[in-house]
Design a protein around this motif. Structure first.
Motif, mmCIF file in Angstrom:
data_model
loop_
_atom_site.group_PDB
_atom_site.id
_atom_site.type_symbol
_atom_site.label_atom_id
_atom_site.label_comp_id
_atom_site.label_asym_id
_atom_site.label_seq_id
_atom_site.Cartn_x
_atom_site.Cartn_y
_atom_site.Cartn_z
ATOM 1 N N GLU A 1 51.352 80.334 25.877
ATOM 2 C CA GLU A 1 52.663 80.368 25.217
ATOM 3 C C GLU A 1 53.802 80.177 26.214
ATOM 4 N N SER A 2 53.605 80.602 27.469
ATOM 5 C CA SER A 2 54.631 80.380 28.487
ATOM 6 C C SER A 2 54.783 78.886 28.773
ATOM 7 N N LEU A 3 53.658 78.200 28.906
ATOM 8 C CA LEU A 3 53.708 76.765 29.137
ATOM 9 C C LEU A 3 54.329 76.046 27.947
ATOM 10 N N GLN A 4 53.992 76.495 26.748
ATOM 11 C CA GLN A 4 54.522 75.845 25.546
ATOM 12 C C GLN A 4 56.031 75.997 25.447
ATOM 13 N N ARG A 5 56.558 77.141 25.860
ATOM 14 C CA ARG A 5 58.024 77.317 25.837
ATOM 15 C C ARG A 5 58.711 76.273 26.714
ATOM 16 N N HIS A 6 58.120 75.979 27.861
ATOM 17 C CA HIS A 6 58.723 74.973 28.738
ATOM 18 C C HIS A 6 58.580 73.571 28.149
ATOM 19 N N ILE A 7 57.449 73.284 27.540
ATOM 20 C CA ILE A 7 57.284 71.992 26.876
ATOM 21 C C ILE A 7 58.326 71.834 25.770
ATOM 22 N N ASP A 8 58.505 72.868 24.959
ATOM 23 C CA ASP A 8 59.474 72.794 23.864
ATOM 24 C C ASP A 8 60.900 72.634 24.388
ATOM 25 N N HIS A 9 61.181 73.274 25.525
ATOM 26 C CA HIS A 9 62.528 73.176 26.099
ATOM 27 C C HIS A 9 62.800 71.781 26.655
ATOM 28 N N TRP A 10 61.834 71.227 27.379
ATOM 29 C CA TRP A 10 62.062 69.963 28.077
ATOM 30 C C TRP A 10 61.887 68.743 27.190
ATOM 31 N N ALA A 11 61.085 68.863 26.125
ATOM 32 C CA ALA A 11 60.788 67.681 25.304
ATOM 33 C C ALA A 11 62.047 66.976 24.792
ATOM 34 N N PRO A 12 63.044 67.698 24.250
ATOM 35 C CA PRO A 12 64.228 66.992 23.754
ATOM 36 C C PRO A 12 65.076 66.373 24.860
ATOM 37 N N LEU A 13 64.914 66.859 26.093
ATOM 38 C CA LEU A 13 65.717 66.374 27.211
ATOM 39 C C LEU A 13 65.085 65.179 27.908
ATOM 40 N N SER A 14 63.800 64.987 27.695
ATOM 41 C CA SER A 14 63.022 64.073 28.530
ATOM 42 C C SER A 14 62.997 62.668 27.966
ATOM 43 N N ARG A 15 62.896 61.712 28.890
ATOM 44 C CA ARG A 15 62.649 60.324 28.527
ATOM 45 C C ARG A 15 61.194 60.021 28.826
ATOM 46 N N VAL A 16 60.496 59.514 27.828
ATOM 47 C CA VAL A 16 59.072 59.251 27.988
ATOM 48 C C VAL A 16 58.881 58.123 28.998
ATOM 49 N N ALA A 17 57.957 58.317 29.921
ATOM 50 C CA ALA A 17 57.667 57.295 30.927
ATOM 51 C C ALA A 17 56.946 56.124 30.275
ATOM 52 N N ASP A 18 57.258 54.920 30.702
ATOM 53 C CA ASP A 18 56.615 53.699 30.207
ATOM 54 C C ASP A 18 55.840 53.076 31.360
ATOM 55 N N ASP A 19 54.513 53.058 31.231
ATOM 56 C CA ASP A 19 53.723 52.524 32.343
ATOM 57 C C ASP A 19 53.511 51.019 32.239
#
Length: 290
Positions: A28-46
């Motif tokens: 749940e600690s890891l999930q909180r960080h995923i939920d926080h960063w997901a809206p801020l992040s730009r998905v990498a394009d390989d």
């Protein structure tokens, strides 16, 4: 990345997850960080391009360890230690096209003075005074510092070892617990991991050049923090045990401060390696680790 097109910043989520996992955080600690960063992040394009080899990535990062304020090196170090194949592939891709913001790697040189002596001289030199630059990136401040009179001369002066850079990084951070110097602690930890990874693969690396290039970035970062008196005594005074970290784990697992989490993790790894009790002081909730 995250941030804006005009001000792109290196995404801290993978590093925060790596640190939390190593600190034994629940899912749940890891999930909180995923939920926080997901809206801020730009998905990498390989672009369908395969990641470079570990060996190629190590060569690139060790030639420009200060790129993205040490974050490319820090992420690659976490990925190499994680055993997570997809994260390693993603971290390897961050090294493609890597460039130093400070120019070509610095030749190893010999250096005749101890690092402490050179830092003392840096603190006493009025030509190296920098204005405070609030609201600017660490990289921008390093670039400004590198233009100061005499900067290149100070890059050449000290004898360098990884231990000396690690000691100076911890002493600088413990002086004021400032934001940029926190990255010196996490950055020198990552450097040790990457140099060990290169050695284990039989990769030919000019370690003297790597250390001189890191020192150049270190000096620029230190000048940008207005040259605090390093807390040398705190590095070696007192006593530290695993319990120092164990007591802080619940708070670290609950924290959303990725910098606090990363420096606590890196400090424990370096304490385990070097035994310097001052690393436990990185657990203090002050300055950049609030």
């Amino acid at each position: 990345m995250y941030g804006t097109e005009a001000l792109p910043l290196f995404n801290h989520l993978p590093m925060a997850l790596g640190a939390l996992a190593r600190l034994g955080a629940p899912r749940e600690s890891l999930q909180r960080h995923i939920d926080h960063w997901a809206p801020l992040s730009r998905v990498a394009d390989d672009d369908g391009v395969p990641p470079p080899s570990v060996e190629d990535a190590l060569r690139r990062v060790l030639a420009a360890p200060e790129a993205q304020a040490f974050h490319v090196a820090i992420r690659l170090a976490y990925a190499l230690q994680s055993g997570h194949r997809q994260e390693l592939d993603a971290a390897l891709r961050t090294t493609i096209g890597l460039e130093s913001p400070l120019g070509a790697p610095v030749p190893a040189g010999q250096g005749r003075e101890s690092l402490r002596e050179v830092i003392d001289a840096v603190r006493a030199d009025p030509a190296l005074a920098m204005p405070a630059m609030p609201g600017t990136l660490i990289t921008t401040r390093m670039q400004h510092a590198a233009t100061l009179p005499g900067f290149d001369g100070y890059v050449e002066r000290p004898r360098l070892t990884l231990d000396a850079l690690a000691e100076a990084s911890l002493a600088a951070y413990l002086s004021r617990h400032q934001f940029a110097s926190l990255h010196l602690v996490t950055g020198t930890h990552a450097l040790r991991v990457l140099l060990e990874a290169a050695a284990s693969r039989g990769l030919a690396v000019d370690e003297g050049q790597v250390l001189r290039t890191v020192w150049r970035a270190w000096l620029g970062t230190y000048l940008s923090e207005l040259r605090p008196a390093p807390a040398w005594a705190l590095v070696h005074a007192g006593h530290a045990t695993e319990d120092d970290w164990t007591r802080e784990l619940p708070g670290l697992h609950a924290s959303m401060n990725d910098h606090r989490i990363k420096v606590a993790d890196a400090a424990r790894e370096e304490w385990r390696h070097r035994g310097w009790p001052g690393y436990a002081l990185c657990l203090r909730r002050e300055g950049a680790a609030q």
